[in-house]
Design a protein around this motif. Structure first.
Motif, short mmCIF file in Angstrom:
data_model
loop_
_atom_site.label_atom_id
_atom_site.label_comp_id
_atom_site.label_asym_id
_atom_site.label_seq_id
_atom_site.Cartn_x
_atom_site.Cartn_y
_atom_site.Cartn_z
N TYR A 98 0.85 -1.18 0.00
CA TYR A 98 0.00 0.00 0.00
C TYR A 98 0.89 1.24 0.00
CZ TYR A 98 -3.34 3.58 1.45
OH TYR A 98 -4.12 4.72 1.52
N LYS A 99 0.65 2.12 -0.94
CA LYS A 99 1.41 3.36 -1.04
C LYS A 99 0.67 4.47 -0.30
CE LYS A 99 3.54 6.46 -4.45
NZ LYS A 99 3.76 6.67 -5.92
N THR A 100 1.33 5.04 0.70
CA THR A 100 0.70 6.10 1.49
C THR A 100 0.89 7.45 0.80
OG1 THR A 100 2.64 6.77 2.80
CG2 THR A 100 1.42 4.81 3.53
N LYS A 101 0.39 8.48 1.43
CA LYS A 101 0.61 9.86 0.98
C LYS A 101 1.56 10.58 1.93
CE LYS A 101 -2.07 9.83 -2.67
NZ LYS A 101 -1.50 9.98 -4.02
N VAL A 102 2.31 9.81 2.70
CA VAL A 102 3.28 10.38 3.64
C VAL A 102 4.62 10.47 2.92
CG1 VAL A 102 4.46 10.11 5.85
CG2 VAL A 102 2.07 9.39 5.61
N LYS A 103 5.12 11.67 2.77
CA LYS A 103 6.34 11.91 1.99
C LYS A 103 7.58 11.72 2.85
CE LYS A 103 8.08 15.30 -1.38
NZ LYS A 103 7.71 14.54 -2.58
N PHE A 104 8.54 10.93 2.35
CA PHE A 104 9.80 10.71 3.06
C PHE A 104 10.78 11.85 2.77
CE2 PHE A 104 14.08 8.67 3.29
CZ PHE A 104 14.09 8.46 4.65
#
Length: 428
Positions: A98-104
């Motif tokens: 699952y790809k989140t929308k939290v940017k690293f």
């Protein structure tokens, strides 16, 4: 009631003992357990955090996760209320991704590992970024892991890997390691990494694939084919600095191609090897007596107090008297842009490879754009890395787990979990 209580106690201690956050150098080797989790960073420009978990489960015996969650802190710290930043139902994502929308993004490296020319020490062991992934069954934690750096993983596990040979362990590497920044308009077809070589080493990469070009008075550069990326000397000095801070980490530098000028003459090789001698000779491991079979053990390397292996892919150098350089490393590069075709190529390479000149060899586990991709701006390097990286993690963790693989080099390495898988496999 008693049975359920025992189950809770077992799970608690099982999870605690597998967490990198409880000690500075704890590594979990149970990679293929149902619900086992890890974090990756999207290979695309958004650098969003990605949740990954093992879905190979037997409902009769396994704790099959209901929920996968992302936290800002270790969820085992029960001293405060800790709502997840992201929470999903595992059953809705049967691929375990699952790809989140939290940017690293590009955060500072923990443990005082952010590069400075005058730095004299940094902290050994694993260090976590403030991102934790957990798998849960009802309110029970099945597995918890953080996104972390592994700057001293060889030293941390010296008692486990000391007797193993350099050609028989899994070594995480990068392809076109120096191609991490450029301003050319075709950068999506030139950049193979989005972290510089220093950062790669801090995360745990130990094989660097370099290509070199020469530009007259401007000197030697790291290239991607005929495109120059960055000057060579500063990169060599970063590698040397890392080696000084982590002297028991064995770093393999593979000078694999010399694409510019097209006629890279003997004279240019002579100049380049002289430069390498000036920068690395005193910290380099000489190959004398070590390039046979599966090579030296880690203990044998450490006994010589040298930690950098410099391989040079040009037979002329032996004539030039550079006996401190290792023979070329054979790279198995498929030149494929299809996942299935690359898998078939790599499977064959694993079965048929023979290390002759150098005990080490490399699976180049990346997809390659073709001419039409460049012309029509499709299937760029980021997209292709995004397509393949999760598969490579699964292959190394599962299908190839009983195979004799050595170096595994990838593009946009944070999009896979090869570093952690390699560490866990090597200490078994």
């Amino acid at each position: 009631m008693l049975t359920e209580l025992c189950l809770y106690i077992f799970l608690f201690f099982h999870v605690v003992n597998s967490l990198p956050g409880f000690t500075s150098q704890t590594y979990n080797t149970d990679l293929d357990r149902c619900g086992k989790v890890h974090l990756t960073v999207s290979s695309l420009e958004d650098t969003y955090l990605e949740l990954n978990w093992v879905t190979k489960c037997d409902p009769m015996y396994d704790m099959v996760p209901d929920e996968i969650a992302l936290y800002d802190k270790n969820p085992l710290d029960r001293n405060e209320e800790m709502p997840p930043r992201v929470s999903i139902l595992a059953r809705r994502y049967p691929d375990g991704y699952y790809k989140t929308k939290v940017k690293f993004g590009s955060p500072w490296l923990p443990g005082n590992w952010e590069y400075q020319e005058n730095m004299v020490q940094a902290e050994h062991g694993q260090h976590c970024f403030p991102y934790w992934i957990a798998s849960l069954k009802r309110d029970m934690l099945i597995d918890v892991q953080c996104l972390k750096i592994n700057p001293t993983w060889m030293f941390d596990n010296s008692h486990r890997i000391g007797k193993k040979r350099i050609g028989s362990v899994i070594i995480p590497g990068t392809h076109n390691s120096g191609s991490s920044k450029t301003v050319v308009f075709l950068q999506n077809y030139v950049m193979n990494q989005d972290r510089n070589i220093w950062t790669q080493l801090v995360f745990g990469i130990r094989y660097l694939d370099l290509r070199v070009g020469y530009y007259g008075k401007e000197g030697f550069f790291i290239n991607h084919d005929v495109v120059r990326i960055t000057k060579l000397i500063p990169v060599l000095r970063e590698i040397r600095k890392f080696s000084e801070l982590a002297p028991r980490e064995i770093i393999i530098i593979d000078f694999h191609r010399f694409p510019y000028p097209s006629d890279f003459t003997t004279s240019l090789h002579e100049s380049l090897t002289k430069l390498l001698h000036n920068e690395l000779h005193d910290v380099a491991l000489f190959p004398s007596g070590l390039q046979i079979g599966n090579g030296p053990t880690f203990n044998e390397i450490w006994a010589r107090n040298k930690s950098i292996i410099v391989c040079y892919n040009e037979k002329e150098v032996s004539i030039l008297g550079n006996r401190w350089l290792w023979h070329p490393i054979e790279q198995f590069w498929g030149n494929k842009r299809d996942v299935g075709e690359l898998k078939s190529f790599l499977d064959t390479a694993i079965k048929q490879h023979k290390s002759i000149l150098n005990p080490m060899w490399a699976l180049m586990a990346e997809l390659t754009p073709q001419a039409l991709d460049v012309i029509f701006r499709t299937n760029n390097l980021r997209k292709l890395a995004n397509n393949i990286n999760r598969h490579v993690t699964k292959w190394v963790r599962g299908e190839w787990s009983n195979s004799s693989i050595n170096i595994v080099a990838t593009d946009y390495f944070l999009g896979n979990d090869i570093i952690n898988v390699a560490i866990a496999k090597n200490i078994l």
